[in-house]
Design an enzyme around this catalytic site. Structure first.
Site, mmCIF file in Angstrom:
data_model
loop_
_atom_site.group_PDB
_atom_site.id
_atom_site.type_symbol
_atom_site.label_atom_id
_atom_site.label_comp_id
_atom_site.label_asym_id
_atom_site.label_seq_id
_atom_site.Cartn_x
_atom_site.Cartn_y
_atom_site.Cartn_z
ATOM 1 N N LYS A 35 0.840 -1.207 0.000
ATOM 2 C CA LYS A 35 0.000 0.000 0.000
ATOM 3 C C LYS A 35 0.877 1.259 0.000
ATOM 4 O O LYS A 35 2.099 1.166 0.184
ATOM 5 C CB LYS A 35 -0.912 -0.026 1.222
ATOM 6 C CG LYS A 35 -0.154 0.056 2.549
ATOM 7 C CD LYS A 35 -1.070 -0.167 3.756
ATOM 8 C CE LYS A 35 -0.260 -0.043 5.045
ATOM 9 N NZ LYS A 35 -1.045 -0.427 6.232
ATOM 10 N N ARG A 130 -10.725 0.273 14.314
ATOM 11 C CA ARG A 130 -10.418 1.029 13.102
ATOM 12 C C ARG A 130 -11.161 0.397 11.914
ATOM 13 O O ARG A 130 -12.091 0.972 11.391
ATOM 14 C CB ARG A 130 -8.899 1.052 12.889
ATOM 15 C CG ARG A 130 -8.448 2.011 11.832
ATOM 16 C CD ARG A 130 -6.941 2.010 11.665
ATOM 17 N NE ARG A 130 -6.441 0.762 11.098
ATOM 18 C CZ ARG A 130 -5.193 0.586 10.661
ATOM 19 N NH1 ARG A 130 -4.314 1.563 10.738
ATOM 20 N NH2 ARG A 130 -4.819 -0.567 10.163
ATOM 21 N N TYR A 244 16.103 31.340 6.007
ATOM 22 C CA TYR A 244 14.936 32.060 6.527
ATOM 23 C C TYR A 244 15.048 32.287 8.031
ATOM 24 O O TYR A 244 15.453 31.388 8.776
ATOM 25 C CB TYR A 244 13.657 31.242 6.283
ATOM 26 C CG TYR A 244 13.139 31.301 4.872
ATOM 27 C CD1 TYR A 244 12.802 32.512 4.276
ATOM 28 C CD2 TYR A 244 12.955 30.128 4.147
ATOM 29 C CE1 TYR A 244 12.303 32.546 2.987
ATOM 30 C CE2 TYR A 244 12.449 30.161 2.860
ATOM 31 C CZ TYR A 244 12.123 31.378 2.283
ATOM 32 O OH TYR A 244 11.635 31.413 1.016
ATOM 33 N N MET A 292 11.314 25.179 1.094
ATOM 34 C CA MET A 292 10.472 24.303 0.273
ATOM 35 C C MET A 292 11.299 23.403 -0.645
ATOM 36 O O MET A 292 11.009 22.221 -0.789
ATOM 37 C CB MET A 292 9.488 25.137 -0.547
ATOM 38 C CG MET A 292 8.461 24.286 -1.261
ATOM 39 S SD MET A 292 7.402 25.225 -2.361
ATOM 40 C CE MET A 292 6.451 26.188 -1.209
HETATM 41 C C1 LIG Z 1 -0.196 -1.339 6.950
HETATM 42 C C2 LIG Z 1 -0.777 -2.627 7.385
HETATM 43 C C3 LIG Z 1 0.015 -3.774 7.478
HETATM 44 C C4 LIG Z 1 1.521 -3.736 7.371
HETATM 45 O O1 LIG Z 1 2.019 -3.211 8.568
HETATM 46 P P1 LIG Z 1 3.569 -3.047 8.871
HETATM 47 O O2 LIG Z 1 3.614 -2.565 10.264
HETATM 48 O O3 LIG Z 1 4.082 -2.039 7.896
HETATM 49 O O4 LIG Z 1 4.216 -4.372 8.680
HETATM 50 C C5 LIG Z 1 -0.596 -4.977 7.748
HETATM 51 N N1 LIG Z 1 -1.944 -5.039 7.947
HETATM 52 C C6 LIG Z 1 -2.736 -3.948 7.900
HETATM 53 C C7 LIG Z 1 -4.189 -4.093 8.137
HETATM 54 C C8 LIG Z 1 -2.185 -2.713 7.629
HETATM 55 O O5 LIG Z 1 -2.971 -1.630 7.591
#
Ligand SMILES: *Cc1c(COP(=O)(O)O)cnc(C)c1O
Length: 347
Positions: A35, A130, A244, A292
């Protein structure tokens, strides 16, 4: 070349995945979480390298992330979606052969109506509050869901990076209670959970940040290096200021290098206090504020100023910088700037 170069070592990534895989015994399958555009490193390149290393199950956050990953992987590997089956997702779920992790009764109904017979998984909430179904919702749906043959039942740990936190055992107990006696493969552990040991591994693990070289996987190899070109070098006299707000004043004659990257590239302004750029192994402290597009560093002590200096690498990794910025490695990985030239080593 005036933007920074981000070098991503795909062989180191693959070795980290294998090292996490080796922590679970026997038939446990180690999945790969790609992701956030592969934690900022490029989902397609990262997924391809991990598939070559042997990963067969991939996880993404939203269906929109699926196109690049499916295109990179081809038809075989499974791609699971944490956000489940949202309104408007059905076509992509079907076309890209994605496996939504169903989070609610509403999502289950949508899935059965819009993509009947299409594979899915179940996400349960064991205390994090969550994503996923809570015990009562799961109890109501359980029989119907099981008749449709879910591919995977998963939950997520809230405190896995703190091995002694009582929440881990609490969620483990809840997960077992909610899934007892089912013949569906189960998954509870991300990187932190893998490190908690075999009780947490079940059938599938979901390796993420550890593969990319981040904590809590302290044994991880460094994966990314960020080199920033030096645009200009100047001498400053005692009493002169840099950047700055005049926030740094030279106390002695100094040489200041101006480098191409700033907060628009994900370099947190809080790094200015304490971060270094490196000429090989030689640290050069940042001076003045991060702007920036530019940062300034003191290079008085270098016999020769190189064309570029290293901000992230084994000398000062993402977790060290994250600490200075009051954040975590995950946030830095996923803030890696779009302007950097990304170059890939290996795989
Ligand atoms: C992001 C995520 C992972 C991976 O987690 P890491 O701590 O990066 O290994 C696994 N499961 C879910 C549901 C996540 O949101």
């Amino acid at each position: 070349m005036s933007t920074g170069t981000l070098t991503i070592d795909l062989d180191a990534l693959a070795r980290n995945w294998r090292a996490l895989d080796a922590l679970s015994a026997g038939p446990v399958e180690t999945g790969a979480v790609v992701k956030g555009n592969g934690y900022g490193m490029g989902a397609a390149q990262v997924a391809t390298a991990l598939a070559r290393a042997g990963a067969r199950k991939f996880f993404i956050a939203t269906v929109e992330e699926g196109a690049a990953v499916r295109q990179a992987l081809g038809d075989g590997p499974e791609i699971c979606v944490f956000s489940g089956h949202m309104a408007g997702d059905s076509t992509m779920i079907y076309d890209l052969k994605l496996v939504p992790m169903i989070n609610s009764i509403d999502q289950m109904l949508r899935h059965v109506e819009m993509t009947p017979g299409h594979p899915f998984g179940i996400q349960l909430d064991t205390g994090m509050n969550r994503l996923g179904m809570e015990a009562a919702e799961w109890a109501a749906l359980r029989e119907i869901a099981l008749q449709q043959n879910p591919r995977l039942i998963m939950s997520h740990l809230a405190c896995a990076d703190e091995p002694d936190h009582p929440m881990n055992a609490h969620q483990l107990k809840n997960f077992k209670e909610m899934t007892e006696g089912l013949s569906v493969p189960r998954s509870l552990a991300a990187t932190g959970g893998i490190l908690l040991g075999p009780d947490y591994h079940f059938d599938v693990t979901r390796a993420g940040v550890g593969m990319y070289g981040g904590l809590p996987f302290a044994a991880a190899e460094n994966v990314i290096t960020l080199d920033l070109p030096v645009i200009q070098v100047r001498e400053v006299e005692p009493g002169e200021t840099v950047g700055y707000g005049n926030s740094w004043t030279a106390e002695a004659p100094a040489k200041i290098a101006t480098l191409s990257a700033g907060y628009a590239d994900g370099l947190h302004r809080a790094f200015a206090k304490g971060a270094h750029v490196f000429a090989g192994e030689t640290p050069c402290p940042l001076r003045g504020r991060i702007s920036m597009d530019l940062i300034t560093a003191e290079v008085t002590h270098l016999p020769k100023v190189p064309e570029s200096l290293t901000l992230m690498g084994p000398q000062q990794n993402t977790d060290v910088l994250a600490d200075l910025g009051g954040t975590i490695g995950y946030e830095l990985f996923t803030s890696l700037g779009a302007r950097y030239k990304r170059q890939y080593l290996g795989a």
